[in-house]
Design a protein around this motif. Structure first.
Motif, PDB file in Angstrom:
ATOM      1  N   LYS A   1       0.878  -1.180   0.000  1.00  0.00           N
ATOM      2  CA  LYS A   1       0.000   0.000   0.000  1.00  0.00           C
ATOM      3  C   LYS A   1       0.905   1.217   0.000  1.00  0.00           C
ATOM      4  CE  LYS A   1      -0.258  -0.350   4.982  1.00  0.00           C
ATOM      5  NZ  LYS A   1      -1.046  -0.679   6.164  1.00  0.00           N
ATOM      6  N   CYS A   2       0.333   2.377  -0.244  1.00  0.00           N
ATOM      7  CA  CYS A   2       1.135   3.596  -0.212  1.00  0.00           C
ATOM      8  C   CYS A   2       1.701   3.784   1.192  1.00  0.00           C
ATOM      9  CB  CYS A   2       0.274   4.796  -0.600  1.00  0.00           C
ATOM     10  SG  CYS A   2       1.171   6.367  -0.404  1.00  0.00           S
ATOM     11  N   PRO A   3       3.015   3.925   1.322  1.00  0.00           N
ATOM     12  CA  PRO A   3       3.619   4.026   2.650  1.00  0.00           C
ATOM     13  C   PRO A   3       3.338   5.374   3.322  1.00  0.00           C
ATOM     14  CG  PRO A   3       5.292   4.297   0.961  1.00  0.00           C
ATOM     15  CD  PRO A   3       4.007   3.950   0.240  1.00  0.00           C
ATOM     16  N   LYS A   4       2.851   6.331   2.572  1.00  0.00           N
ATOM     17  CA  LYS A   4       2.585   7.649   3.144  1.00  0.00           C
ATOM     18  C   LYS A   4       1.127   7.792   3.592  1.00  0.00           C
ATOM     19  CE  LYS A   4       3.289  12.527   1.912  1.00  0.00           C
ATOM     20  NZ  LYS A   4       3.566  13.369   0.735  1.00  0.00           N
ATOM     21  N   CYS A   5       0.189   7.430   2.730  1.00  0.00           N
ATOM     22  CA  CYS A   5      -1.234   7.645   3.068  1.00  0.00           C
ATOM     23  C   CYS A   5      -2.004   6.337   3.207  1.00  0.00           C
ATOM     24  CB  CYS A   5      -1.895   8.524   2.015  1.00  0.00           C
ATOM     25  SG  CYS A   5      -2.322   7.649   0.497  1.00  0.00           S
ATOM     26  N   GLU A   6      -1.334   5.203   2.947  1.00  0.00           N
ATOM     27  CA  GLU A   6      -1.915   3.873   3.127  1.00  0.00           C
ATOM     28  C   GLU A   6      -3.027   3.525   2.126  1.00  0.00           C
ATOM     29  OE1 GLU A   6      -2.703   2.924   7.247  1.00  0.00           O
ATOM     30  OE2 GLU A   6      -0.519   2.864   7.536  1.00  0.00           O
TER      31      GLU A   6
ATOM     32  N   ILE B   1       2.004   7.134  -9.749  1.00  0.00           N
ATOM     33  CA  ILE B   1       1.874   7.854  -8.482  1.00  0.00           C
ATOM     34  C   ILE B   1       0.721   7.269  -7.669  1.00  0.00           C
ATOM     35  CG2 ILE B   1       2.769  10.055  -9.367  1.00  0.00           C
ATOM     36  CD1 ILE B   1      -0.148  10.995  -9.624  1.00  0.00           C
ATOM     37  N   CYS B   2       0.773   7.508  -6.346  1.00  0.00           N
ATOM     38  CA  CYS B   2      -0.365   7.155  -5.501  1.00  0.00           C
ATOM     39  C   CYS B   2      -1.536   8.035  -5.923  1.00  0.00           C
ATOM     40  CB  CYS B   2      -0.027   7.394  -4.034  1.00  0.00           C
ATOM     41  SG  CYS B   2      -1.481   7.254  -2.961  1.00  0.00           S
ATOM     42  N   HIS B   3      -2.674   7.406  -6.186  1.00  0.00           N
ATOM     43  CA  HIS B   3      -3.820   8.173  -6.683  1.00  0.00           C
ATOM     44  C   HIS B   3      -4.389   9.111  -5.622  1.00  0.00           C
ATOM     45  CE1 HIS B   3      -6.722   5.472  -4.615  1.00  0.00           C
ATOM     46  NE2 HIS B   3      -5.781   4.591  -4.806  1.00  0.00           N
ATOM     47  N   ARG B   4      -4.046   8.862  -4.339  1.00  0.00           N
ATOM     48  CA  ARG B   4      -4.606   9.699  -3.275  1.00  0.00           C
ATOM     49  C   ARG B   4      -3.665  10.840  -2.886  1.00  0.00           C
ATOM     50  NH1 ARG B   4      -6.050   6.807   2.153  1.00  0.00           N
ATOM     51  NH2 ARG B   4      -7.743   5.827   1.008  1.00  0.00           N
ATOM     52  N   CYS B   5      -2.392  10.511  -2.568  1.00  0.00           N
ATOM     53  CA  CYS B   5      -1.490  11.554  -2.061  1.00  0.00           C
ATOM     54  C   CYS B   5      -0.456  11.993  -3.099  1.00  0.00           C
ATOM     55  CB  CYS B   5      -0.797  11.079  -0.782  1.00  0.00           C
ATOM     56  SG  CYS B   5       0.517   9.872  -1.066  1.00  0.00           S
ATOM     57  N   HIS B   6      -0.442  11.311  -4.258  1.00  0.00           N
ATOM     58  CA  HIS B   6       0.410  11.685  -5.385  1.00  0.00           C
ATOM     59  C   HIS B   6       1.899  11.450  -5.157  1.00  0.00           C
ATOM     60  CE1 HIS B   6      -3.008  14.489  -6.998  1.00  0.00           C
ATOM     61  NE2 HIS B   6      -3.311  13.215  -6.996  1.00  0.00           N
TER      62      HIS B   6
HETATM   63 ZN   LIG Z   1      -0.533   7.817  -0.956  1.00  0.00          ZN
END
Ligand SMILES: [Zn+2]
Ligand SMILES: [Zn+2]
Length: 167
Positions: free
Chosen positions: A130-135, A148-153
Motif C-alpha cells: 500500500k502507499c507508505p505515506k497515506c496507506e 503515483i499514488c492516486h490519493r497523495c500523489h
Molecule cells: Zn498515498
C-alpha cells in the motif's frame, strides 16, 4: 472497400516479467482504446476488463491469446508469459510493488504477486502492499499510467525511501 485490412495500431514492446494487466493498459492507452473496444477489435468480447483486474478464472484460452496476439502484435507465447506460471500460487490483492524497481522502469512485475514473494531480490527491499505515506491501496496495474499514488500523489519511485531492508 478492402475488408481484410487491419487498422493501424501502435506497437508496444513488453518488458521482461511484465504482468498482463500492466501490458494491456499500456497498449490500450497508446492506441486510445477502452477495454471494451480492444476486446471488440480482437473478437474476444468483454474479457479484457476482467484480465486487467487479474480475474483469470477461467484462464485465457489458447484461441483468445491467438486472436489477441494478432491485434497487439505480440506472439501468443509472449502473452502467455505475462500470465502466472502453472503451479505458482498467486495473490492478486493487495497489488504490490518495489519502488526502487519502479524508479528504474515503471511497470508491474508479475512476480510481485507470487504468494511466495515478499521482497525484491534485485534491491533486497521488502515489497510495498500500500502507499507508505497515506496507506491507500495501489490501483490495478492497467491504471498505473502516471506511477503515483492516486490519493497523495507520492511517486512510486519515491516510495523507495520507505521500503524496509529485506534482511
Ligand atoms: Zn498515498
Ligand atoms: Zn526492486
Amino acid at each position: 472497400m478492402d475488408a481484410g485490412i487491419q487498422p493501424w495500431l501502435f506497437h508496444v514492446e513488453p518488458y521482461a516479467g511484465e504482468s498482463l494487466s500492466h501490458f494491456l493498459g499500456r497498449f490500450r492507452r497508446s492506441n486510445h482504446l477502452t477495454p471494451g473496444s480492444l476486446g471488440q477489435l480482437a473478437g474476444i468480447g468483454a474479457v479484457v476488463a476482467r484480465w486487467e483486474r487479474f480475474h483469470l478464472n477461467p484462464p485465457p484460452s489458447q484461441q483468445e491469446l491467438d486472436t489477441l496476439a494478432t491485434v497487439v502484435g505480440v506472439s501468443a507465447e509472449r502473452l502467455a508469459e505475462m500470465l502466472p506460471p502453472q503451479g505458482v500460487g498467486m495473490q492478486w490483492t493487495p497489488i504490490r510493488l518495489c519502488g526502487a524497481c519502479c524508479g528504474e522502469t515503471l511497470y508491474h512485475r508479475m512476480e510481485w504477486q507470487y504468494k511466495s514473494v515478499w521482497q525484491c531480490d534485485r534491491h533486497q527491499l521488502k515489497l510495498l502492499s500500500k502507499c507508505p505515506k497515506c496507506e491507500a491501496p495501489f490501483k490495478m496495474p492497467a491504471l498505473w499510467e502516471d506511477g503515483i499514488c492516486h490519493r497523495c500523489h507520492l511517486t512510486f519511485s519515491a516510495m523507495r525511501t520507505y521500503q524496509k531492508s529485506a534482511d
